[in-house]
Design a protein around this motif. Structure first.
Motif, PDB file in Angstrom:
ATOM      1  N   GLY A 115       0.811  -1.224   0.000  1.00 58.65           N
ATOM      2  CA  GLY A 115       0.000   0.000   0.000  1.00 58.65           C
ATOM      3  C   GLY A 115       0.840   1.268   0.000  1.00 58.65           C
ATOM      4  O   GLY A 115       0.413   2.314  -0.498  1.00 58.65           O
ATOM      5  N   ARG A 116       2.056   1.184   0.554  1.00 55.56           N
ATOM      6  CA  ARG A 116       2.937   2.370   0.529  1.00 55.56           C
ATOM      7  C   ARG A 116       3.273   2.737  -0.911  1.00 55.56           C
ATOM      8  O   ARG A 116       3.326   3.910  -1.263  1.00 55.56           O
ATOM      9  N   LEU A 117       3.504   1.716  -1.751  1.00 57.22           N
ATOM     10  CA  LEU A 117       3.820   1.993  -3.160  1.00 57.22           C
ATOM     11  C   LEU A 117       2.611   2.573  -3.883  1.00 57.22           C
ATOM     12  O   LEU A 117       2.757   3.394  -4.779  1.00 57.22           O
ATOM     13  N   VAL A 118       1.415   2.136  -3.489  1.00 56.52           N
ATOM     14  CA  VAL A 118       0.187   2.692  -4.076  1.00 56.52           C
ATOM     15  C   VAL A 118       0.128   4.194  -3.770  1.00 56.52           C
ATOM     16  O   VAL A 118      -0.093   5.017  -4.661  1.00 56.52           O
ATOM     17  N   LEU A 119       0.357   4.546  -2.508  1.00 56.20           N
ATOM     18  CA  LEU A 119       0.267   5.956  -2.099  1.00 56.20           C
ATOM     19  C   LEU A 119       1.388   6.795  -2.712  1.00 56.20           C
ATOM     20  O   LEU A 119       1.159   7.909  -3.186  1.00 56.20           O
ATOM     21  N   VAL A 120       2.598   6.253  -2.736  1.00 56.42           N
ATOM     22  CA  VAL A 120       3.734   6.987  -3.318  1.00 56.42           C
ATOM     23  C   VAL A 120       3.520   7.206  -4.812  1.00 56.42           C
ATOM     24  O   VAL A 120       3.786   8.287  -5.336  1.00 56.42           O
ATOM     25  N   SER A 121       3.034   6.160  -5.513  1.00 51.37           N
ATOM     26  CA  SER A 121       2.832   6.262  -6.964  1.00 51.37           C
ATOM     27  C   SER A 121       1.694   7.217  -7.309  1.00 51.37           C
ATOM     28  O   SER A 121       1.773   7.976  -8.273  1.00 51.37           O
ATOM     29  N   SER A 122       0.625   7.175  -6.518  1.00 55.65           N
ATOM     30  CA  SER A 122      -0.562   7.972  -6.840  1.00 55.65           C
ATOM     31  C   SER A 122      -0.460   9.413  -6.335  1.00 55.65           C
ATOM     32  O   SER A 122      -1.015  10.326  -6.940  1.00 55.65           O
ATOM     33  N   TYR A 123       0.236   9.599  -5.219  1.00 61.28           N
ATOM     34  CA  TYR A 123       0.310  10.935  -4.604  1.00 61.28           C
ATOM     35  C   TYR A 123       1.747  11.258  -4.182  1.00 61.28           C
ATOM     36  O   TYR A 123       2.032  11.413  -2.983  1.00 61.28           O
ATOM     37  N   PRO A 124       2.671  11.378  -5.144  1.00 64.99           N
ATOM     38  CA  PRO A 124       4.080  11.580  -4.758  1.00 64.99           C
ATOM     39  C   PRO A 124       4.318  12.837  -3.919  1.00 64.99           C
ATOM     40  O   PRO A 124       5.081  12.808  -2.950  1.00 64.99           O
ATOM     41  N   ASP A 125       3.649  13.947  -4.263  1.00 67.81           N
ATOM     42  CA  ASP A 125       3.888  15.204  -3.520  1.00 67.81           C
ATOM     43  C   ASP A 125       3.362  15.117  -2.083  1.00 67.81           C
ATOM     44  O   ASP A 125       4.006  15.565  -1.131  1.00 67.81           O
ATOM     45  N   LEU A 126       2.183  14.526  -1.972  1.00 66.98           N
ATOM     46  CA  LEU A 126       1.577  14.366  -0.644  1.00 66.98           C
ATOM     47  C   LEU A 126       2.412  13.399   0.200  1.00 66.98           C
ATOM     48  O   LEU A 126       2.576  13.592   1.413  1.00 66.98           O
ATOM     49  N   TYR A 127       2.955  12.368  -0.445  1.00 66.18           N
ATOM     50  CA  TYR A 127       3.751  11.397   0.319  1.00 66.18           C
ATOM     51  C   TYR A 127       5.076  12.017   0.781  1.00 66.18           C
ATOM     52  O   TYR A 127       5.615  11.641   1.815  1.00 66.18           O
ATOM     53  N   GLN A 128       5.553  12.960   0.007  1.00 70.23           N
ATOM     54  CA  GLN A 128       6.739  13.732   0.431  1.00 70.23           C
ATOM     55  C   GLN A 128       6.437  14.413   1.777  1.00 70.23           C
ATOM     56  O   GLN A 128       7.252  14.392   2.694  1.00 70.23           O
ATOM     57  N   GLN A 129       5.232  14.973   1.878  1.00 70.45           N
ATOM     58  CA  GLN A 129       4.817  15.623   3.134  1.00 70.45           C
ATOM     59  C   GLN A 129       4.708  14.603   4.276  1.00 70.45           C
ATOM     60  O   GLN A 129       5.034  14.911   5.423  1.00 70.45           O
ATOM     61  N   VAL A 130       4.233  13.396   3.936  1.00 65.30           N
ATOM     62  CA  VAL A 130       4.129  12.327   4.947  1.00 65.30           C
ATOM     63  C   VAL A 130       5.506  12.056   5.551  1.00 65.30           C
ATOM     64  O   VAL A 130       5.673  11.973   6.770  1.00 65.30           O
ATOM     65  N   LEU A 131       6.500  11.928   4.672  1.00 61.68           N
ATOM     66  CA  LEU A 131       7.848  11.580   5.136  1.00 61.68           C
ATOM     67  C   LEU A 131       8.482  12.734   5.913  1.00 61.68           C
ATOM     68  O   LEU A 131       9.214  12.523   6.882  1.00 61.68           O
ATOM     69  N   GLU A 132       8.155  13.955   5.505  1.00 56.36           N
ATOM     70  CA  GLU A 132       8.655  15.124   6.254  1.00 56.36           C
ATOM     71  C   GLU A 132       7.999  15.187   7.642  1.00 56.36           C
ATOM     72  O   GLU A 132       8.653  15.473   8.646  1.00 56.36           O
ATOM     73  N   TYR A 133       6.701  14.877   7.681  1.00 53.57           N
ATOM     74  CA  TYR A 133       5.964  14.859   8.955  1.00 53.57           C
ATOM     75  C   TYR A 133       6.543  13.789   9.877  1.00 53.57           C
ATOM     76  O   TYR A 133       6.741  14.019  11.075  1.00 53.57           O
ATOM     77  N   ARG A 134       6.822  12.622   9.303  1.00 51.00           N
ATOM     78  CA  ARG A 134       7.372  11.521  10.104  1.00 51.00           C
ATOM     79  C   ARG A 134       8.716  11.922  10.718  1.00 51.00           C
ATOM     80  O   ARG A 134       8.980  11.698  11.895  1.00 51.00           O
ATOM     81  N   ALA A 135       9.568  12.543   9.904  1.00 51.75           N
ATOM     82  CA  ALA A 135      10.888  12.954  10.385  1.00 51.75           C
ATOM     83  C   ALA A 135      10.772  14.024  11.481  1.00 51.75           C
ATOM     84  O   ALA A 135      11.448  13.973  12.509  1.00 51.75           O
ATOM     85  N   ALA A 136       9.870  14.973  11.269  1.00 52.78           N
ATOM     86  CA  ALA A 136       9.722  16.087  12.222  1.00 52.78           C
ATOM     87  C   ALA A 136       9.119  15.627  13.544  1.00 52.78           C
ATOM     88  O   ALA A 136       9.442  16.148  14.614  1.00 52.78           O
ATOM     89  N   ASN A 137       8.236  14.629  13.484  1.00 56.85           N
ATOM     90  CA  ASN A 137       7.514  14.209  14.693  1.00 56.85           C
ATOM     91  C   ASN A 137       7.999  12.881  15.259  1.00 56.85           C
ATOM     92  O   ASN A 137       7.437  12.380  16.246  1.00 56.85           O
ATOM     93  N   ASP A 138       9.012  12.286  14.617  1.00 57.59           N
ATOM     94  CA  ASP A 138       9.586  11.015  15.080  1.00 57.59           C
ATOM     95  C   ASP A 138       8.493   9.975  15.345  1.00 57.59           C
ATOM     96  O   ASP A 138       8.393   9.405  16.432  1.00 57.59           O
ATOM     97  N   THR A 139       7.669   9.762  14.337  1.00 59.37           N
ATOM     98  CA  THR A 139       6.511   8.882  14.497  1.00 59.37           C
ATOM     99  C   THR A 139       6.566   7.742  13.489  1.00 59.37           C
ATOM    100  O   THR A 139       7.414   7.711  12.601  1.00 59.37           O
ATOM    101  N   TYR A 140       5.648   6.795  13.625  1.00 60.15           N
ATOM    102  CA  TYR A 140       5.568   5.679  12.666  1.00 60.15           C
ATOM    103  C   TYR A 140       4.979   6.172  11.344  1.00 60.15           C
ATOM    104  O   TYR A 140       4.171   7.099  11.327  1.00 60.15           O
ATOM    105  N   VAL A 141       5.365   5.504  10.264  1.00 52.05           N
ATOM    106  CA  VAL A 141       4.878   5.870   8.923  1.00 52.05           C
ATOM    107  C   VAL A 141       3.352   5.896   8.880  1.00 52.05           C
ATOM    108  O   VAL A 141       2.747   6.819   8.348  1.00 52.05           O
ATOM    109  N   GLN A 142       2.737   4.868   9.445  1.00 52.14           N
ATOM    110  CA  GLN A 142       1.277   4.765   9.396  1.00 52.14           C
ATOM    111  C   GLN A 142       0.606   5.984  10.047  1.00 52.14           C
ATOM    112  O   GLN A 142      -0.364   6.527   9.514  1.00 52.14           O
ATOM    113  N   ASP A 143       1.152   6.409  11.195  1.00 49.67           N
ATOM    114  CA  ASP A 143       0.590   7.587  11.878  1.00 49.67           C
ATOM    115  C   ASP A 143       0.779   8.849  11.036  1.00 49.67           C
ATOM    116  O   ASP A 143      -0.102   9.709  10.968  1.00 49.67           O
ATOM    117  N   ALA A 144       1.940   8.952  10.407  1.00 50.03           N
ATOM    118  CA  ALA A 144       2.210  10.121   9.550  1.00 50.03           C
ATOM    119  C   ALA A 144       1.276  10.132   8.341  1.00 50.03           C
ATOM    120  O   ALA A 144       0.762  11.186   7.945  1.00 50.03           O
TER     121      ALA A 144
END
Length: 280
Positions: A145-174
């Motif tokens: 499912g991560r590949l589905v989200l990355v492929s379909s929404y690359p810009d939004l997923y960039q924000q997910v990864l930035e959020y994860r890094a900033a908040n030190d959280t799990y990918v799913q929560d981000a």
């Protein structure tokens, strides 16, 4: 941040890469007994890249065959239809999604983790006398499912990864915080779109929640394998968090400390070779 809804994800599934037709046939026929193996072997053989990868896997230490397999038909003869089908699926999936659309997403780390989980799930399955090939495929697919989200929404997923890094959280929560959907929901949607078996769908759905009533043993195996592979850092992801293991899952597998140490060793041994084949 604009959240998306699952319906958006479902609409975009049609734009995702499709698996080779023969692989789709293999996936939809998982529960059929009366399938003509010769015809399928011939169809797979027309795809030379897929055949080459599958045969390299069949000849790897993962299976320890005493003979060298040179055709798909031979692979079926020596390894059985189920095993060969899972090898073909693994070979096709690892080359299926385009890379590089989301700069922060490490495609190679994703597959290293997935292949590690597949190897570990196979090792665990043997210990608890569960179908090892099914466990291998489920381990490989659990985060698809991560590949589905990355492929379909690359810009939004960039924000997910930035959020994860900033908040030190799990990918799913981000994912949920930024997108409103997570890779589990997207993975189940893809599993339905690609006609995966119910067991595989359930495993993707519950690999983070193996205590759920419908989860089943395969989800338990993949849940523990996922945690072990994070702990062993096989994905080599920066700032990777090791997920907590569900006590329900840990107890259900009933393995002692010595068993787990052997599982770690076997996983690491198989992982290197399989990664070279599937990502080579």
């Amino acid at each position: 941040m604009s959240a998306i809804v699952l319906d958006d994800v479902l609409k975009r599934l049609a734009d995702l890469p499709s698996l080779p037709a023969v692989v789709m046939e293999l996936l939809t026929s998982i529960d059929q007994e009366d399938i003509d193996i010769t015809v399928l072997a011939k169809k797979v053989s027309h795809d030379q890249a897929l055949t080459a990868k599958t045969l390299r896997l069949a000849n790897s230490s993962l299976y320890g065959l005493q003979v060298r397999v040179t055709t798909i038909q031979q692979a079926i003869t020596y390894l059985g239809f189920q095993t060969t089908r899972n090898l073909i699926t693994a070979s096709a999936l690892t080359g299926c999604f385009a890379e590089g659309r989301c700069a922060a997403f490490d495609h190679k780390a994703f597959w290293r983790h997935s292949i590690g989980s597949a190897c570990c799930a196979k090792v665990l399955a043997r210990r608890v006398r569960f179908n090892q090939d099914y466990a291998f495929t489920a381990g490989l697919l659990h985060d698809i499912g991560r590949l589905v989200l990355v492929s379909s929404y690359p810009d939004l997923y960039q924000q997910v990864l930035e959020y994860r890094a900033a908040n030190d959280t799990y990918v799913q929560d981000a994912e949920l915080a930024v997108m409103g959907v997570d890779h589990v929901q997207a993975g189940v949607a893809l599993a339905e779109h690609w006609n995966f078996s119910d067991t595989m769908k359930m495993t993707i759905a519950f690999h983070h929640d193996p205590g759920a009533p419908d989860a089943g043993l395969l989800a338990t195996i993949v849940h523990v394998a996922n945690a072990i592979v994070h702990a062993l850092d096989l994905g080599r992801e920066s700032d990777d968090l090791v997920p907590a293991v569900s006590p329900v899952a840990w107890t259900a597998l009933g393995l002692n400390e010595e068993c787990y140490l052997q599982v770690f060793r076997e996983t690491e041994l198989q992982y290197e070779e399989i990664t070279m084949i599937l990502m080579g």
